[in-house]
Write a protein that holds these residues in place. Structure first.
Motif, PDB file in Angstrom:
ATOM      1  N   TYR A  39       0.719  -1.255   0.114  1.00 10.55           N
ATOM      2  CA  TYR A  39      -0.017  -0.026   0.039  1.00 10.55           C
ATOM      3  C   TYR A  39       0.749   1.191  -0.230  1.00 10.55           C
ATOM      4  O   TYR A  39       0.297   2.433  -0.037  1.00 10.55           O
ATOM      5  N   THR A  40       2.140   1.243  -0.077  1.00  8.39           N
ATOM      6  CA  THR A  40       2.891   2.191  -0.161  1.00  8.39           C
ATOM      7  C   THR A  40       3.910   2.046  -1.402  1.00  8.39           C
ATOM      8  O   THR A  40       4.272   0.824  -1.810  1.00  8.39           O
ATOM      9  N   SER A  42       1.949   5.891  -1.360  1.00 11.31           N
ATOM     10  CA  SER A  42       0.631   6.419  -1.608  1.00 11.31           C
ATOM     11  C   SER A  42       0.933   8.048  -1.895  1.00 11.31           C
ATOM     12  O   SER A  42       1.822   8.719  -1.574  1.00 11.31           O
ATOM     13  N   ALA A  56      -8.322   4.411  -1.745  1.00 13.01           N
ATOM     14  CA  ALA A  56      -7.685   5.392  -2.814  1.00 13.01           C
ATOM     15  C   ALA A  56      -9.141   6.077  -3.413  1.00 13.01           C
ATOM     16  O   ALA A  56      -9.995   5.349  -3.757  1.00 13.01           O
ATOM     17  N   CYS A  68      -7.067  13.698   0.738  1.00 16.17           N
ATOM     18  CA  CYS A  68      -6.100  13.057   1.531  1.00 16.17           C
ATOM     19  C   CYS A  68      -6.505  13.139   3.005  1.00 16.17           C
ATOM     20  O   CYS A  68      -6.449  14.246   3.549  1.00 16.17           O
ATOM     21  N   VAL A  98      -5.737   7.592   1.409  1.00 14.97           N
ATOM     22  CA  VAL A  98      -4.458   7.926   1.280  1.00 14.97           C
ATOM     23  C   VAL A  98      -3.851   7.822  -0.088  1.00 14.97           C
ATOM     24  O   VAL A  98      -2.546   8.156  -0.016  1.00 14.97           O
ATOM     25  N   ASP A  99      -4.673   7.581  -0.982  1.00 15.11           N
ATOM     26  CA  ASP A  99      -3.963   7.375  -2.411  1.00 15.11           C
ATOM     27  C   ASP A  99      -5.293   7.995  -3.320  1.00 15.11           C
ATOM     28  O   ASP A  99      -6.377   8.082  -2.910  1.00 15.11           O
ATOM     29  N   SER A 112      -8.933  -0.862   0.314  1.00 15.71           N
ATOM     30  CA  SER A 112      -7.614  -2.135   0.576  1.00 15.71           C
ATOM     31  C   SER A 112      -8.464  -3.154   0.461  1.00 15.71           C
ATOM     32  O   SER A 112      -9.611  -3.303   0.684  1.00 15.71           O
TER      33      SER A 112
END
Length: 134
Positions: A39-40, A42, A56, A68, A98-99, A112
């Motif tokens: 997940y990074t 992001s 996202a 964000c 986060v994205d 996620s």
């Protein structure tokens, strides 16, 4: 004012206030998909780990990155295909944006994998949702 006029005025005011409150808590509808680790990095936090209850944002509410850090409650409302006719678990999940899910994103929000599994069977891949910022 007569007593009847006061009662009518009070009822009208109460109705207006009640309707205003309902419109403030009404959820938006859309679709959710999911993505898998890592997940990074992001778009919002780079390589800083934000856990797994994340998502996202699509262009629907990305707003140049203003999304964000915002949190949304997401609830599955039904299937988008016949592959899994009843994908919803009946639960909701709160996720942090986060994205950015770039143009062409298949859903309104890309959860996620872990968050998606809370609200729906991952085999569905994509579900109809209601979502609301908290």
């Amino acid at each position: 004012m007569t007593t009847m006029a006061k009662v009518i005025t009070s009822v009208v005011i109460a109705a207006v206030v009640a309707l205003a409150m309902v419109s403030l808590v009404a959820a938006d509808s859309g679709t959710a998909t999911f993505y898998t680790p890592p997940y990074t990095p992001s778009a919002c936090y780079g390589f800083e780990d934000q856990g797994t209850m994340i998502a996202a944002a699509s262009d629907v509410f990305w707003n140049g990155g203003a999304a964000c850090g915002q949190q949304y409650v997401v609830t599955c409302t039904g299937p988008t295909n016949q592959g899994v006719p009843q994908p919803c678990t009946g639960q909701s999940v709160t996720v942090k944006i986060v994205d950015h899910c770039p143009s062409g994103c298949a859903g309104t929000i890309d959860l996620s994998q872990e968050a998606f599994a809370i609200i729906a069977n991952p085999d569905a891949g994509k579900v109809f949702i209601d979502y609301q910022q908290v």
